[in-house]
Scaffold this motif. Structure first.
Motif, PDB file in Angstrom:
ATOM      1  N   GLU A 286       0.312  -1.361   0.098  1.00  0.00           N
ATOM      2  CA  GLU A 286      -0.048   0.061   0.338  1.00  0.00           C
ATOM      3  C   GLU A 286       0.693   1.299   0.055  1.00  0.00           C
ATOM      4  OE1 GLU A 286      -3.905  -1.121   1.775  1.00  0.00           O
ATOM      5  OE2 GLU A 286      -2.835   0.053   3.272  1.00  0.00           O
ATOM      6  N   VAL A 287       0.373   2.351  -0.181  1.00  0.00           N
ATOM      7  CA  VAL A 287       1.059   3.066  -0.892  1.00  0.00           C
ATOM      8  C   VAL A 287       1.680   3.385   0.678  1.00  0.00           C
ATOM      9  CG1 VAL A 287       1.086   5.710  -1.287  1.00  0.00           C
ATOM     10  CG2 VAL A 287      -0.563   4.079  -2.404  1.00  0.00           C
ATOM     11  N   GLY A 288       2.890   4.515   0.773  1.00  0.00           N
ATOM     12  CA  GLY A 288       3.295   5.097   2.311  1.00  0.00           C
ATOM     13  C   GLY A 288       4.272   3.647   3.403  1.00  0.00           C
ATOM     14  N   LEU A 289       4.096   2.688   2.642  1.00  0.00           N
ATOM     15  CA  LEU A 289       4.628   1.655   2.935  1.00  0.00           C
ATOM     16  C   LEU A 289       6.506   1.308   2.680  1.00  0.00           C
ATOM     17  CD1 LEU A 289       2.297  -1.719   3.724  1.00  0.00           C
ATOM     18  CD2 LEU A 289       3.342   0.965   5.254  1.00  0.00           C
ATOM     19  N   GLY A 290       7.015   2.401   1.854  1.00  0.00           N
ATOM     20  CA  GLY A 290       8.257   2.195   1.670  1.00  0.00           C
ATOM     21  C   GLY A 290       8.846   0.859   0.405  1.00  0.00           C
ATOM     22  N   LYS A 291       8.068   1.086  -1.020  1.00  0.00           N
ATOM     23  CA  LYS A 291       8.392   0.028  -2.258  1.00  0.00           C
ATOM     24  C   LYS A 291       9.902   0.085  -2.797  1.00  0.00           C
ATOM     25  CE  LYS A 291       4.552   0.914  -3.968  1.00  0.00           C
ATOM     26  NZ  LYS A 291       3.895   1.154  -3.072  1.00  0.00           N
ATOM     27  N   THR A 292       9.469   1.541  -2.411  1.00  0.00           N
ATOM     28  CA  THR A 292      11.160   2.493  -2.649  1.00  0.00           C
ATOM     29  C   THR A 292      12.418   1.678  -2.320  1.00  0.00           C
ATOM     30  OG1 THR A 292      10.102   4.572  -2.542  1.00  0.00           O
ATOM     31  CG2 THR A 292      12.820   4.814  -3.776  1.00  0.00           C
ATOM     32  N   ILE A 293      12.335   1.815  -1.016  1.00  0.00           N
ATOM     33  CA  ILE A 293      13.308   1.270  -0.034  1.00  0.00           C
ATOM     34  C   ILE A 293      13.520  -1.155  -0.100  1.00  0.00           C
ATOM     35  CG2 ILE A 293      14.105   0.367   2.235  1.00  0.00           C
ATOM     36  CD1 ILE A 293      14.028   3.140   1.771  1.00  0.00           C
ATOM     37  N   GLU A 294      12.419  -1.364  -0.313  1.00  0.00           N
ATOM     38  CA  GLU A 294      12.717  -2.904  -1.046  1.00  0.00           C
ATOM     39  C   GLU A 294      13.087  -2.671  -2.451  1.00  0.00           C
ATOM     40  OE1 GLU A 294       8.454  -3.394   1.630  1.00  0.00           O
ATOM     41  OE2 GLU A 294       8.242  -3.539  -1.196  1.00  0.00           O
ATOM     42  N   ALA A 295      13.162  -1.989  -3.001  1.00  0.00           N
ATOM     43  CA  ALA A 295      13.558  -2.124  -4.640  1.00  0.00           C
ATOM     44  C   ALA A 295      14.918  -1.880  -4.238  1.00  0.00           C
ATOM     45  CB  ALA A 295      12.876  -0.755  -5.240  1.00  0.00           C
ATOM     46  N   GLY A 296      15.395  -0.972  -2.865  1.00  0.00           N
ATOM     47  CA  GLY A 296      17.058  -0.633  -3.354  1.00  0.00           C
ATOM     48  C   GLY A 296      17.868  -1.764  -2.113  1.00  0.00           C
ATOM     49  N   LEU A 297      16.836  -2.467  -1.801  1.00  0.00           N
ATOM     50  CA  LEU A 297      17.007  -3.372  -0.798  1.00  0.00           C
ATOM     51  C   LEU A 297      18.002  -4.786  -2.327  1.00  0.00           C
ATOM     52  CD1 LEU A 297      15.122  -3.561   2.521  1.00  0.00           C
ATOM     53  CD2 LEU A 297      17.684  -2.885   2.776  1.00  0.00           C
ATOM     54  N   ILE A 298      16.691  -4.418  -2.957  1.00  0.00           N
ATOM     55  CA  ILE A 298      16.873  -5.888  -3.322  1.00  0.00           C
ATOM     56  C   ILE A 298      18.217  -5.715  -4.868  1.00  0.00           C
ATOM     57  CG2 ILE A 298      16.161  -6.679  -5.536  1.00  0.00           C
ATOM     58  CD1 ILE A 298      13.079  -6.551  -3.844  1.00  0.00           C
ATOM     59  N   LEU A 299      17.855  -4.234  -5.436  1.00  0.00           N
ATOM     60  CA  LEU A 299      19.037  -4.086  -5.649  1.00  0.00           C
ATOM     61  C   LEU A 299      20.497  -3.871  -5.254  1.00  0.00           C
ATOM     62  CD1 LEU A 299      19.984  -2.348  -8.447  1.00  0.00           C
ATOM     63  CD2 LEU A 299      19.453  -0.576  -7.690  1.00  0.00           C
ATOM     64  N   LYS A 300      20.633  -3.257  -3.910  1.00  0.00           N
ATOM     65  CA  LYS A 300      22.080  -3.028  -3.351  1.00  0.00           C
ATOM     66  C   LYS A 300      22.379  -4.444  -3.049  1.00  0.00           C
ATOM     67  CE  LYS A 300      25.867  -1.249  -1.217  1.00  0.00           C
ATOM     68  NZ  LYS A 300      25.956  -0.347  -1.868  1.00  0.00           N
ATOM     69  N   GLU A 301      21.472  -5.669  -2.868  1.00  0.00           N
ATOM     70  CA  GLU A 301      21.973  -7.413  -2.401  1.00  0.00           C
ATOM     71  C   GLU A 301      22.261  -8.067  -3.919  1.00  0.00           C
ATOM     72  OE1 GLU A 301      21.301  -8.559   0.357  1.00  0.00           O
ATOM     73  OE2 GLU A 301      22.207 -10.639  -0.450  1.00  0.00           O
ATOM     74  N   TYR A 302      21.766  -7.303  -4.918  1.00  0.00           N
ATOM     75  CA  TYR A 302      22.703  -8.032  -6.425  1.00  0.00           C
ATOM     76  C   TYR A 302      23.884  -7.023  -6.685  1.00  0.00           C
ATOM     77  CZ  TYR A 302      17.943 -10.242  -6.877  1.00  0.00           C
ATOM     78  OH  TYR A 302      17.105 -11.530  -6.986  1.00  0.00           O
ATOM     79  N   LEU A 303      23.755  -6.306  -6.384  1.00  0.00           N
ATOM     80  CA  LEU A 303      24.911  -5.479  -6.335  1.00  0.00           C
ATOM     81  C   LEU A 303      26.098  -6.198  -5.886  1.00  0.00           C
ATOM     82  CD1 LEU A 303      23.684  -1.604  -6.600  1.00  0.00           C
ATOM     83  CD2 LEU A 303      24.973  -3.402  -8.724  1.00  0.00           C
ATOM     84  N   LEU A 304      25.318  -6.267  -4.391  1.00  0.00           N
ATOM     85  CA  LEU A 304      27.074  -6.682  -3.540  1.00  0.00           C
ATOM     86  C   LEU A 304      27.376  -8.109  -4.724  1.00  0.00           C
ATOM     87  CD1 LEU A 304      25.414  -5.627   0.359  1.00  0.00           C
ATOM     88  CD2 LEU A 304      27.715  -4.575  -1.443  1.00  0.00           C
ATOM     89  N   ARG A 305      25.951  -8.958  -4.535  1.00  0.00           N
ATOM     90  CA  ARG A 305      26.676 -10.416  -4.844  1.00  0.00           C
ATOM     91  C   ARG A 305      27.218 -10.547  -6.533  1.00  0.00           C
ATOM     92  NH1 ARG A 305      25.159 -14.588  -1.793  1.00  0.00           N
ATOM     93  NH2 ARG A 305      24.178 -13.750   0.600  1.00  0.00           N
ATOM     94  N   GLY A 306      27.450  -9.208  -7.045  1.00  0.00           N
ATOM     95  CA  GLY A 306      27.815  -9.036  -8.325  1.00  0.00           C
ATOM     96  C   GLY A 306      27.407  -9.773  -9.195  1.00  0.00           C
ATOM     97  N   LEU A 307      25.822 -10.184  -8.908  1.00  0.00           N
ATOM     98  CA  LEU A 307      24.636 -10.320 -10.015  1.00  0.00           C
ATOM     99  C   LEU A 307      24.003  -9.557 -11.366  1.00  0.00           C
ATOM    100  CD1 LEU A 307      23.100 -13.344  -7.903  1.00  0.00           C
ATOM    101  CD2 LEU A 307      24.612 -13.867  -9.376  1.00  0.00           C
ATOM    102  N   ALA A 308      24.131  -8.736 -10.649  1.00  0.00           N
ATOM    103  CA  ALA A 308      23.534  -7.548 -11.576  1.00  0.00           C
ATOM    104  C   ALA A 308      24.935  -5.619 -11.795  1.00  0.00           C
ATOM    105  CB  ALA A 308      22.508  -6.341 -10.917  1.00  0.00           C
ATOM    106  N   LYS A 309      24.995  -5.745 -12.936  1.00  0.00           N
ATOM    107  CA  LYS A 309      25.611  -4.742 -13.059  1.00  0.00           C
ATOM    108  C   LYS A 309      25.381  -3.407 -13.800  1.00  0.00           C
ATOM    109  CE  LYS A 309      30.949  -4.067 -14.819  1.00  0.00           C
ATOM    110  NZ  LYS A 309      30.365  -3.719 -15.780  1.00  0.00           N
ATOM    111  N   LYS A 310      24.079  -4.389 -14.854  1.00  0.00           N
ATOM    112  CA  LYS A 310      23.246  -3.002 -15.661  1.00  0.00           C
ATOM    113  C   LYS A 310      22.434  -2.828 -15.599  1.00  0.00           C
ATOM    114  CE  LYS A 310      23.816  -1.581 -19.924  1.00  0.00           C
ATOM    115  NZ  LYS A 310      24.246   0.485 -19.362  1.00  0.00           N
ATOM    116  N   VAL A 311      21.772  -1.945 -14.645  1.00  0.00           N
ATOM    117  CA  VAL A 311      20.448  -2.287 -14.075  1.00  0.00           C
ATOM    118  C   VAL A 311      19.921  -0.575 -14.819  1.00  0.00           C
ATOM    119  CG1 VAL A 311      19.455  -1.637 -11.784  1.00  0.00           C
ATOM    120  CG2 VAL A 311      21.521  -2.800 -12.092  1.00  0.00           C
ATOM    121  N   LEU A 312      18.196  -0.992 -14.915  1.00  0.00           N
ATOM    122  CA  LEU A 312      17.753   0.101 -15.910  1.00  0.00           C
ATOM    123  C   LEU A 312      16.508   0.506 -14.576  1.00  0.00           C
ATOM    124  CD1 LEU A 312      16.474   1.977 -17.511  1.00  0.00           C
ATOM    125  CD2 LEU A 312      15.914   0.229 -18.798  1.00  0.00           C
ATOM    126  N   LEU A 313      15.870   1.809 -14.082  1.00  0.00           N
ATOM    127  CA  LEU A 313      14.863   1.826 -13.289  1.00  0.00           C
ATOM    128  C   LEU A 313      14.375   3.526 -13.817  1.00  0.00           C
ATOM    129  CD1 LEU A 313      17.929   2.465 -11.254  1.00  0.00           C
ATOM    130  CD2 LEU A 313      15.436   2.140  -9.528  1.00  0.00           C
TER     131      LEU A 313
END
Lengths: 570, 302
Positions: free
Chosen positions: A105-132
């Motif tokens: 629901e609006v206001g629960l922080g989807k941006t934070i969730e997406a940021g966490l997931i993106l950061k995880e894949y970046l740290l794990r070397g699984l993502a490099k080229k990312v489009l938002l």
């Protein structure tokens, strides 16, 4: 002796066929032989072993462990992610395997969730080229938040060659246009994140088609409103993530849809949806948001307004016929009626505009007559209601939403006359002006008068009163509005007032809203109270509409019911 | 000291690591307090830690002597605040003692410390500098009793990355004796406690019976053998998932083909291929063998 050209081949397929084996940085050997040669010339760094040891430790430190919990937890800065955000990110990574709809629901922080997931894949070397891809007005905000909260350096797309950047934030509107579109499609992306993904609800649009053509391992679709109007919107989103998850469109309809807005096997559908979607709700208790109180005010138009409404409606019936014969869009005339409900002033402006255009049935005399009727109106019911509600709020801050700019202008004028400090907010404002207005509202003004388009991306959790001067057709847009104040960070209960008028088109809107919300609940799950719950009222309304012999009788019945409605002035 | 996984999150370990780094690169420590350091950087280190190519271009073309950078580093938040406060007080006192106008005063700003936390820009730069500078070494034990003969070993350190939709890494360290071809696993852990000194490569290379490239290739073969000893259940699971999802997609697109118009067939097929490609990029298991470090190490014959 150090002939590097004899290097073995770079990659070798594994004989077992269970995996592919690849060698990385074999060129290190060449560099090493060069290092030996310079050392042989006496170029020896006295502390080289110390730093060699440090480098070993650095490698050890950067080593990625098997997935048990998110590494990203330790890579957030200046804030603490909430439990439901961590849980969501964890589930997306471990169960949904990086392809998901985040539908909090609006206001629960989807941006934070997406940021966490993106950061995880970046740290794990699984993502490099990312489009938002995010709404134009949020490109800079996303870029800034990624940098501040996750130390992810993303580029806000401005020029054509920005697409070469590793992590890029752009708007969907840009992405679907040439030359950008071809450049994006030519690329192989590791991850794509789309904010406000309900813009992909229609498979026939360029938006949807563009995204469907992008090649990407991971894909996150962020939307608080995966279904806005019809069930097939959900089908469109899920097909992007996992083609075939809900079967072909035809099968999907056979299996799951009995009517446009009514699901056939809600439980089964809910289960399929769960495999690709996560939705957190305020009520789940994982967020301590204060309660929200929603009140619908059913107002009677005053006699002058009623005359004006009636006259416009009469004219409309003829105009409708004319337009259907000539195959002209009938939408503008519908808007006209809704505008009267919002403020007669808005309708008068539209009539003036229609007068100037040639493709209308309206004659000069008729227009003048309507304008005269409109001009006779002394007081605007809704504007007066707003003023009396504001008096009960005792100088608290309040956001007022309207669909129409003319209503916004009128209200600002009216508030000014009353000496109530107010600022305005619209979609057309530049980012800097939006920030400024938001700041003015927070620190100087009492009232913010906003139009729908300005609503996205502003956070007003310091305010806990809202008046919706008119209601959008789309319940999720209503939810977006409410989410501006009823979001994380809000500490007080929120009071939300919807203003509607009886015996008008708005009546039907309220009914339609109820139906749509019901559909949303059967498929996605509960939504917080968007409209106040009053099933009896709805039932009765339907009954009256179906049984009344004529308008007059219906009017009387509605009047009668009006006085018995608990949400009426209390 | 042995740093283990993610230890740099710990402020003490981070401080120790940074201390050792600045020592190793010959930086001058100006001030040493609890959780706080002031360090003056040599030019080559300055260039690595502060990316400002135009400044250096300007300094070098105009032949000026660069003002050495002083890093003021606090390793936790309270220290940062405390030291910033201290510097402000010192600064104010100093300014007060000077007879200058308020406008001039404005020109002088108190120096500020930076927080070196895990994930900070400076620490990332230091780690990058460490990896760059610490890729190679040619060493022998410091305390060699008598004139023992040094046997040359080629050591290689690096990691395996196991990758499907998830990833995991494991370190390896292997070495080969360039005299008799013997290969030893976990080599670094066996020698890490020996104090080492850099030596000239001539002291080792004259004894080679096996060329470096041959040693390198033998180690590669050995690493590929090591890879095969690793568990493969993760790869099998991921392949199974891949096949399942492929079947799903095939079913869907084939059903689309059945009732599609003739002119749409091609575009459906292309889309089908594209989706299959994304899918196999996500799930197809891969193992990367990554070489991080190489060293020639002379060990006394036993």
């Amino acid at each position: 002796m150090f002939n590097a050209s004899q290097k073995p081949v770079e990659t070798s397929a594994c004989s077992s066929n269970k995996y592919q084996l690849a060698w990385k940085n074999k060129e290190k050997f060449d560099a090493f032989t060069a290092y030996i040669q310079t050392s042989a010339l006496g170029n020896i760094e006295s502390r080289s072993w110390d730093i060699f040891q440090l480098a070993y430790e650095a490698t050890q430190n950067s080593l990625v462990p098997a997935f048990e919990k998110l590494l990203a937890i330790d890579h957030t800065f200046g804030f603490q992610p909430l439990p439901h955000q961590l849980k969501t990110a964890q589930r997306v990574v471990s169960e949904l395997r990086g392809r998901a709809i985040l539908a909090d629901e609006v206001g629960l922080g989807k941006t934070i969730e997406a940021g966490l997931i993106l950061k995880e894949y970046l740290l794990r070397g699984l993502a490099k080229k990312v489009l938002l891809l995010v709404p134009t007005s949020l490109v800079l905000q996303w870029t800034r938040e990624l940098a501040e909260k996750f130390r992810i350096q993303a580029v806000a797309q401005r020029r054509v060659d920005d697409w070469q950047a590793d992590i890029i934030v752009a708007s969907l509107d840009t992405a679907k246009r040439e030359p950008h579109r071809s450049l994006i499609l030519a690329e192989t992306w590791d991850m794509i994140i789309i904010d406000e993904a309900h813009k992909l609800k229609n498979k026939k649009t360029k938006n949807w088609d563009t995204i469907n053509r992008i090649t990407s391992k991971y894909m996150l679709l962020l939307t608080a409103t995966p279904i806005q109007n019809q069930l097939d919107e959900l089908h469109a989103l899920i097909t992007l993530l996992r083609p075939g998850q809900l079967g072909k469109k035809e099968d999907f309809f056979k299996q799951h849809v009995s009517q446009k807005r009514i699901a056939k096997n809600p439980a089964e559908l809910k289960n399929s949806v769960k495999e690709v979607m996560i939705r957190n709700r305020r009520e789940d208790g994982n967020t301590q948001l204060p309660p929200r109180h929603v009140k619908i005010w059913s107002l009677d138009l005053n006699p002058q307004e009623r005359d004006f409404y009636q006259a416009v409606q009469d004219y409309m019936k003829r105009e409708y016929q004319y337009r259907t014969e000539k195959h002209i869009s009938t939408l503008p005339i519908l808007t006209l009626l809704r505008e009267i409900c919002s403020s007669p002033y808005a309708a008068m402006i539209s009539i003036e505009k229609m007068m100037k255009r040639s493709n209308t049935f309206m004659s000069q005399e008729e227009a003048m007559h309507l304008l005269e009727l409109g001009g006779r109106i002394q007081t605007y019911t809704k504007a007066e209601k707003v003023l009396s509600l504001l008096r009960t709020m005792q100088n608290s801050k309040c956001v007022i939403f309207t669909e129409y700019r003319a209503t916004q202008d009128y209200l600002l004028y009216r508030l000014k006359k009353e000496g109530i400090p107010a600022v305005s907010f619209r979609g057309g404002f530049k980012k800097s002006k939006k920030d400024w207005m938001q700041d003015l509202f927070e620190h100087r003004a009492q009232i913010l008068v906003a139009t729908e388009t300005g609503g996205e991306g502003i956070n007003l959790q310091f305010c806990n009163y809202m008046i919706n001067l008119d209601l959008p057709w789309n319940p999720m847009r209503l939810e977006q509005r409410i989410g501006r104040i009823h979001r994380l960070g809000q500490t007080k209960p929120c009071y939300i007032h919807h203003l509607t008028t009886y015996g008008t088109l708005e009546e039907h809107i309220v009914k339609l809203l109820h139906e749509k919300i019901h559909m949303f609940q059967t498929v996605i799950g509960q939504t917080d109270t968007i409209l106040s719950k009053n099933p009896q009222w709805e039932k009765k309304l339907l009954e009256i509409a179906m049984t009344s012999q004529n308008d007059r009788e219906m009017q009387e019945q509605l009047q009668l019911m009006n006085s018995s409605i608990p949400t009426k002035e209390s | 000291m042995v740093a283990s996984l993610q230890d740099l999150k710990n402020a003490k370990i981070r401080l120790d690591f940074v201390d050792r780094y600045f020592q190793a690169v010959h930086a001058t420590t100006l001030l040493k307090k609890d959780s706080y350091r002031e360090v003056q950087l040599p030019t080559d280190v300055d260039k690595e830690l502060n990316p400002r190519p135009f400044y250096w271009m300007w300094i070098e073309t105009t032949g000026q002597k660069p003002e050495p950078t002083v890093l003021r580093m606090a390793f936790d938040q309270p220290t940062l605040e405390k030291e910033n406060q201290r510097m402000k007080v010192e600064h104010d006192e100093k300014i007060a003692s000077l007879s200058i106008s308020p406008a001039e005063r404005w020109m002088y700003q108190a120096p500020k410390a930076q927080l070196v936390d895990y994930g900070s820009f400076l620490l990332d730069k230091i780690l990058a500098s460490v990896k760059k500078r610490g890729a190679f070494a040619i060493v022998a034990p410091k305390n060699l009793s008598g004139s023992k003969i040094l046997i040359p070993w080629l050591m290689m350190n690096g990691m395996f990355t196991f990758r499907c939709d998830m990833s995991e890494q494991k370190l390896w360290s292997v070495a080969i004796c360039l005299e008799n071809g013997q290969i030893v696993d976990e080599f670094y852990n066996k020698i890490r406690h020996i104090e080492m000194n850099p030596i000239s490569p001539q002291k080792l290379l004259y004894r080679l019976r096996m060329s470096l490239i041959d040693g390198f290739q033998a180690l590669q073969t050995y690493l590929e053998f090591l890879v095969k000893q690793q568990p493969t259940d993760w790869a099998e699971k991921s392949l199974a998932r891949l096949e399942q999802e492929q079947a799903h997609i095939n079913l869907y697109y084939n059903s689309l083909l059945e009732d599609a118009d003739l002119e749409k067939l091609d575009s459906i097929k292309i889309e089908h291929e594209r989706k299959l490609k994304s899918l196999s990029e996500l799930y197809y298991p891969t193992i990367d063998i990554i070489i991080e470090q190489m060293a020639l190490i002379g060990l006394p014959s036993s």
